[in-house]
Design a protein around this motif. Structure first.
Motif, PDB file in Angstrom:
ATOM      1  N   GLY A 175      31.866  16.639  38.512  1.00 54.76           N
ATOM      2  CA  GLY A 175      33.035  17.168  37.835  1.00 54.76           C
ATOM      3  C   GLY A 175      34.122  17.548  38.816  1.00 54.76           C
ATOM      4  N   VAL A 176      35.233  18.069  38.278  1.00 60.46           N
ATOM      5  CA  VAL A 176      36.334  18.518  39.110  1.00 60.46           C
ATOM      6  C   VAL A 176      35.911  19.807  39.801  1.00 60.46           C
ATOM      7  CG1 VAL A 176      38.721  19.304  39.114  1.00 60.46           C
ATOM      8  CG2 VAL A 176      38.010  17.479  37.551  1.00 60.46           C
ATOM      9  N   PRO A 177      35.899  19.839  41.135  1.00 66.13           N
ATOM     10  CA  PRO A 177      35.422  21.028  41.838  1.00 66.13           C
ATOM     11  C   PRO A 177      36.408  22.185  41.718  1.00 66.13           C
ATOM     12  CG  PRO A 177      36.303  19.454  43.408  1.00 66.13           C
ATOM     13  CD  PRO A 177      36.314  18.771  42.059  1.00 66.13           C
ATOM     14  N   LYS A 178      35.850  23.407  41.687  1.00 69.49           N
ATOM     15  CA  LYS A 178      36.660  24.612  41.676  1.00 69.49           C
ATOM     16  C   LYS A 178      36.350  25.400  42.943  1.00 69.49           C
ATOM     17  CE  LYS A 178      35.275  26.254  37.731  1.00 69.49           C
ATOM     18  NZ  LYS A 178      35.149  27.140  36.555  1.00 69.49           N
ATOM     19  N   GLY A 179      37.354  25.546  43.787  1.00 69.17           N
ATOM     20  CA  GLY A 179      37.181  26.282  45.028  1.00 69.17           C
ATOM     21  C   GLY A 179      37.489  27.747  44.826  1.00 69.17           C
ATOM     22  N   ILE A 180      36.480  28.609  44.959  1.00 69.35           N
ATOM     23  CA  ILE A 180      36.646  30.048  44.788  1.00 69.35           C
ATOM     24  C   ILE A 180      37.102  30.645  46.110  1.00 69.35           C
ATOM     25  CG2 ILE A 180      35.478  32.209  44.209  1.00 69.35           C
ATOM     26  CD1 ILE A 180      33.437  30.417  42.643  1.00 69.35           C
ATOM     27  N   VAL A 181      38.319  31.160  46.140  1.00 64.12           N
ATOM     28  CA  VAL A 181      38.891  31.703  47.371  1.00 64.12           C
ATOM     29  C   VAL A 181      38.527  33.176  47.485  1.00 64.12           C
ATOM     30  CG1 VAL A 181      40.986  32.077  48.720  1.00 64.12           C
ATOM     31  CG2 VAL A 181      40.797  30.053  47.239  1.00 64.12           C
ATOM     32  N   GLN A 182      37.785  33.504  48.531  1.00 65.34           N
ATOM     33  CA  GLN A 182      37.405  34.883  48.802  1.00 65.34           C
ATOM     34  C   GLN A 182      38.150  35.367  50.043  1.00 65.34           C
ATOM     35  OE1 GLN A 182      33.147  34.081  49.087  1.00 65.34           O
ATOM     36  NE2 GLN A 182      32.822  35.036  47.109  1.00 65.34           N
ATOM     37  N   SER A 183      38.697  36.542  49.972  1.00 68.72           N
ATOM     38  CA  SER A 183      39.522  37.079  51.053  1.00 68.72           C
ATOM     39  C   SER A 183      38.698  37.887  52.042  1.00 68.72           C
ATOM     40  CB  SER A 183      40.622  37.970  50.472  1.00 68.72           C
ATOM     41  OG  SER A 183      40.039  39.137  49.892  1.00 68.72           O
ATOM     42  N   HIS A 184      39.317  38.239  53.170  1.00 73.22           N
ATOM     43  CA  HIS A 184      38.671  39.134  54.138  1.00 73.22           C
ATOM     44  C   HIS A 184      38.392  40.494  53.494  1.00 73.22           C
ATOM     45  CE1 HIS A 184      38.881  36.871  58.004  1.00 73.22           C
ATOM     46  NE2 HIS A 184      39.792  36.191  57.336  1.00 73.22           N
ATOM     47  N   ALA A 185      39.297  40.943  52.625  1.00 80.51           N
ATOM     48  CA  ALA A 185      39.081  42.226  51.943  1.00 80.51           C
ATOM     49  C   ALA A 185      37.865  42.165  51.030  1.00 80.51           C
ATOM     50  CB  ALA A 185      40.329  42.610  51.151  1.00 80.51           C
ATOM     51  N   HIS A 190      31.811  43.598  50.452  1.00 75.26           N
ATOM     52  CA  HIS A 190      30.388  43.282  50.511  1.00 75.26           C
ATOM     53  C   HIS A 190      29.713  43.975  51.688  1.00 75.26           C
ATOM     54  CE1 HIS A 190      31.309  39.254  48.266  1.00 75.26           C
ATOM     55  NE2 HIS A 190      31.334  40.307  47.463  1.00 75.26           N
ATOM     56  N   ILE A 191      30.413  44.029  52.818  1.00 72.78           N
ATOM     57  CA  ILE A 191      29.866  44.693  54.000  1.00 72.78           C
ATOM     58  C   ILE A 191      29.689  46.191  53.730  1.00 72.78           C
ATOM     59  CG2 ILE A 191      30.404  45.373  56.382  1.00 72.78           C
ATOM     60  CD1 ILE A 191      31.742  42.575  56.683  1.00 72.78           C
ATOM     61  N   CYS A 192      30.692  46.803  53.103  1.00 64.66           N
ATOM     62  CA  CYS A 192      30.598  48.231  52.784  1.00 64.66           C
ATOM     63  C   CYS A 192      29.418  48.506  51.853  1.00 64.66           C
ATOM     64  CB  CYS A 192      31.896  48.710  52.140  1.00 64.66           C
ATOM     65  SG  CYS A 192      33.306  48.775  53.274  1.00 64.66           S
ATOM     66  N   THR A 215      25.122  33.574  47.498  1.00 64.20           N
ATOM     67  CA  THR A 215      23.879  34.356  47.463  1.00 64.20           C
ATOM     68  C   THR A 215      23.445  34.737  48.868  1.00 64.20           C
ATOM     69  OG1 THR A 215      23.141  33.314  45.420  1.00 64.20           O
ATOM     70  CG2 THR A 215      21.437  34.264  46.826  1.00 64.20           C
ATOM     71  N   THR A 216      23.527  33.781  49.778  1.00 59.08           N
ATOM     72  CA  THR A 216      23.133  34.008  51.169  1.00 59.08           C
ATOM     73  C   THR A 216      24.156  34.859  51.911  1.00 59.08           C
ATOM     74  OG1 THR A 216      22.168  31.786  51.116  1.00 59.08           O
ATOM     75  CG2 THR A 216      22.371  32.845  53.273  1.00 59.08           C
ATOM     76  N   LEU A 217      25.423  34.543  51.710  1.00 62.64           N
ATOM     77  CA  LEU A 217      26.475  35.168  52.504  1.00 62.64           C
ATOM     78  C   LEU A 217      26.629  36.652  52.230  1.00 62.64           C
ATOM     79  CD1 LEU A 217      29.153  32.320  52.340  1.00 62.64           C
ATOM     80  CD2 LEU A 217      27.442  32.765  54.117  1.00 62.64           C
ATOM     81  N   VAL A 218      26.260  37.113  51.013  1.00 62.32           N
ATOM     82  CA  VAL A 218      26.424  38.539  50.707  1.00 62.32           C
ATOM     83  C   VAL A 218      25.435  39.408  51.479  1.00 62.32           C
ATOM     84  CG1 VAL A 218      27.431  38.193  48.425  1.00 62.32           C
ATOM     85  CG2 VAL A 218      24.959  38.410  48.643  1.00 62.32           C
ATOM     86  N   VAL A 219      24.432  38.819  52.122  1.00 67.07           N
ATOM     87  CA  VAL A 219      23.565  39.586  53.010  1.00 67.07           C
ATOM     88  C   VAL A 219      23.701  39.140  54.460  1.00 67.07           C
ATOM     89  CG1 VAL A 219      21.875  40.234  51.259  1.00 67.07           C
ATOM     90  CG2 VAL A 219      21.585  38.099  52.490  1.00 67.07           C
ATOM     91  N   PHE A 220      24.109  37.898  54.674  1.00 67.67           N
ATOM     92  CA  PHE A 220      24.314  37.374  56.035  1.00 67.67           C
ATOM     93  C   PHE A 220      25.384  38.171  56.775  1.00 67.67           C
ATOM     94  CE2 PHE A 220      26.788  34.313  58.697  1.00 67.67           C
ATOM     95  CZ  PHE A 220      25.815  34.040  59.649  1.00 67.67           C
ATOM     96  N   PHE A 221      26.540  38.336  56.144  1.00 70.00           N
ATOM     97  CA  PHE A 221      27.642  39.036  56.805  1.00 70.00           C
ATOM     98  C   PHE A 221      27.364  40.523  57.023  1.00 70.00           C
ATOM     99  CE2 PHE A 221      30.151  35.432  54.838  1.00 70.00           C
ATOM    100  CZ  PHE A 221      30.276  34.726  56.035  1.00 70.00           C
ATOM    101  N   GLY A 359      34.717  42.225  34.612  1.00 70.54           N
ATOM    102  CA  GLY A 359      34.608  43.244  35.649  1.00 70.54           C
ATOM    103  C   GLY A 359      35.777  43.277  36.612  1.00 70.54           C
ATOM    104  N   ASN A 360      36.016  44.471  37.141  1.00 74.16           N
ATOM    105  CA  ASN A 360      37.028  44.696  38.176  1.00 74.16           C
ATOM    106  C   ASN A 360      36.389  45.497  39.297  1.00 74.16           C
ATOM    107  OD1 ASN A 360      38.942  46.958  39.333  1.00 74.16           O
ATOM    108  ND2 ASN A 360      40.272  45.222  38.854  1.00 74.16           N
ATOM    109  N   SER A 361      36.731  45.159  40.545  1.00 77.41           N
ATOM    110  CA  SER A 361      36.189  45.875  41.698  1.00 77.41           C
ATOM    111  C   SER A 361      37.004  45.500  42.929  1.00 77.41           C
ATOM    112  CB  SER A 361      34.716  45.492  41.920  1.00 77.41           C
ATOM    113  OG  SER A 361      34.627  44.181  42.464  1.00 77.41           O
ATOM    114  N   PRO A 362      36.716  46.129  44.073  1.00 71.17           N
ATOM    115  CA  PRO A 362      37.393  45.698  45.306  1.00 71.17           C
ATOM    116  C   PRO A 362      37.018  44.282  45.724  1.00 71.17           C
ATOM    117  CG  PRO A 362      36.505  47.914  45.549  1.00 71.17           C
ATOM    118  CD  PRO A 362      35.945  47.366  44.277  1.00 71.17           C
ATOM    119  N   GLY A 363      35.898  43.762  45.229  1.00 70.59           N
ATOM    120  CA  GLY A 363      35.456  42.419  45.597  1.00 70.59           C
ATOM    121  C   GLY A 363      35.792  41.410  44.518  1.00 70.59           C
TER     122      GLY A 363
END
Length: 519
Positions: A175-185, A190-192, A215-221, A359-363
């Motif tokens: 299908g048409v890919p959807k790129g989810i853009v996640q910021s440094h903030a 996630h780090i906090c 799934t991996t990155l939320v604990v990797f970073f 949902g709304n959050s800082p992430g």
């Protein structure tokens, strides 16, 4: 223990800078490990500098995109982190993607530089993308030859908190890919959150899910941001997971439900010393209460479920040691997360009623890359204009404020922790000349949790074997999206307004009541 300032409203700190601080203070402490090598924080910091400098010498500038399509490795992690130091955006892509899908994602993200290995699908070279081979078995410049000399320093780059950190693609099929853009903030959020779960220089996280998955990155970073060590498995193997967990005295893990099930089923499970575990996490797929209870009973350390989306918005957290009577739920909204339920008219429901979870959050994602209309569809604004991300899941809050999920997210199938979008497979199958109508649903699987099954109505006068049609489809999709079964039906069950009743198809598959004997 080295920790950033996690006080409320603290400014965003950048992962690259945190690793630099660890290199100065922790120096020789291990940061990354795979089955071939181990890097200390000092070595990791130097590798990041060298990669960042080489990227800059190749002419890439802040905000441009590189892609990585490869299996987990220390080298993969260094490239990801080095690109961030150069101010670039990373698009980690699934090696299980079909060739057409990989090309589509590379073009969609306007990738300038591709790092890949032999696990990636073979694609023809096309203008604008330089290819770097990580293992010497793929086309492109060998990675070691591409690197500039040791000790080369990158130019300093200023990065804004709202700048793009990575692009995670939600569709790796046809299908048409959807790129989810996640910021440094967003990554900082996630780090906090991770700081609350005893990460630090004494922590070791064993990762058996791929680095292209959120799934991996939320604990990797968070592990690296707090000075811990990440052990990377190239490919998940339940028995080997237990060996590594014991060998490295692992303290933290992120696994999807089917992996927990397979690990608990290893005959030697009870003979492994897992007493070092502090926290085990789970996300990405429905986690049954019985399996949760089994993990809690047999595996030392706490068990925590995160319910949310790669797009962000709001997260619910279930701490199972604290709430063993709530294993049928996905927990309560995390601190600072605003989770609400809305009806089909986009009005908030009254307490006790069910509705779509928003949902709304800082992430929260910046949006879908270059797709403002799709981004708008994924958002809901309250009466004050506050932005929420829609999940497509239907749930309700119990009397204690715990979220109970009732229905699945937009018919998405989660197989082995990976998202499969039925519309992608349906679109492909409709392209076959013998197919008139098709519906794809997820059915229960002991091996994968869920697996896709297609129901097909043939065109009048057309004939094809179900086995042959299934093979035709599976040759055109990535490994994780392959159909496990394909059944012919005389017609698809529909509602009075013409909507296909996929729940009836799932039920029919269980008892074979609708399935034609035609093969």
């Amino acid at each position: 223990m080295i920790q950033p300032n996690f006080s409320s409203g603290s400014p965003v700190q950048f992962l690259s800078n945190l690793i630099r601080e660890h290199a100065e203070l922790l120096q020789d402490q291990p940061a990354l490990r795979d089955d071939a090598q181990v890097l200390s924080y000092l070595q990791l910091d130097r590798a990041m500098d060298r990669i960042a400098a080489t990227i800059q010498q190749a002419g890439l500038r802040r905000g441009e995109v590189i892609a990585i399509c490869a299996m987990n490795s220390v080298r993969y992690a260094c490239i990801f982190l080095g690109a961030l130091r150069a101010g670039l955006v990373v698009a980690p892509l699934a090696p299980s993607s079909s060739p057409d899908s990989l090309v589509s994602m590379l073009r969609d993200a306007q990738v300038r530089l591709l790092f890949w290995d032999s696990a990636a699908p073979e694609i023809e070279e096309f203008a604008g993308i330089q290819r770097i081979s990580l293992d010497g078995d793929t086309d492109g410049i060998p990675f070691d030859e591409w690197l500039c000399p040791e000790g080369t320093q990158p130019q300093s780059v200023d990065i804004e908190p709202d700048a793009a950190f990575n692009i995670i693609y939600s569709s790796g099929t046809t299908g048409v890919p959807k790129g989810i853009v996640q910021s440094h903030a967003m990554r900082w959020a996630h780090i906090c959150r991770g700081a609350k779960y005893e990460y630090g220089p004494a922590a070791t996280t064993l990762l058996a899910t791929p680095l292209y998955s959120n799934t991996t990155l939320v604990v990797f970073f968070p592990t690296l941001a707090l000075g811990g060590c990440v052990v990377l498995m190239t490919k998940f193997d339940a028995a080997q997971y237990l060996v590594l967990a014991e060998r490295y005295r692992v303290t933290h893990a992120m696994l999807v439900p089917v992996q927990y099930q397979r690990i608990l089923s290893v005959p030697s499970f009870e003979h492994h010393d897992l007493s070092s575990f502090r926290f085990k996490f789970c996300t990405s797929a429905p986690f049954g209460a019985a399996l949760k209870s089994n993990v809690l009973r047999r595996w030392p350390g706490n068990l925590v479920e995160f319910y949310g989306m790669t797009e962000g918005g709001g997260t619910c957290i279930l701490d199972m040691r604290l709430h063993p009577d709530k294993l049928h739920t996905v927990g309560k909204p995390a601190d600072g997360h605003d989770i609400r339920l809305i009806d089909e008219h986009e009005n908030e429901v009254v307490p006790g009623e069910s509705g779509e979870v928003v949902g709304n959050s800082p992430g929260m994602m910046t949006g879908y890359f270059k797709k403002p209309e799709l981004t708008k569809e994924a958002e809901w604004l309250d009466a004050q204009g506050k932005r929420f991300i829609r999940t497509g899941d239907v749930g309700r809050f119990d009397s204690d404020g715990f979220l109970v999920l009732i229905d699945r997210r937009k018919d998405m199938i989660i197989s082995g922790g990976f998202n499969i979008y039925p519309s992608d497979l349906e679109s492909l199958l409709r392209g076959h000349p013998a197919v008139s109508e098709v519906a794809v649903v997820g059915v229960d699987s002991m091996q994968w949790g869920e697996t896709p099954v297609a129901f097909v109505v043939l065109r009048a006068g057309q004939s094809v074997l179900s086995f042959d049609l299934k093979i035709w489809c599976n040759q055109r999709v990535g490994k994780t999206q392959r159909l496990s079964d394909l059944c012919f039906v005389d017609e698809l069950p529909r509602s009075s307004i013409g909507k296909i009743l996929k729940r009836e198809l799932r039920d029919a598959y269980r008892n074979r009541s609708l399935i034609s004997t035609r093969t």
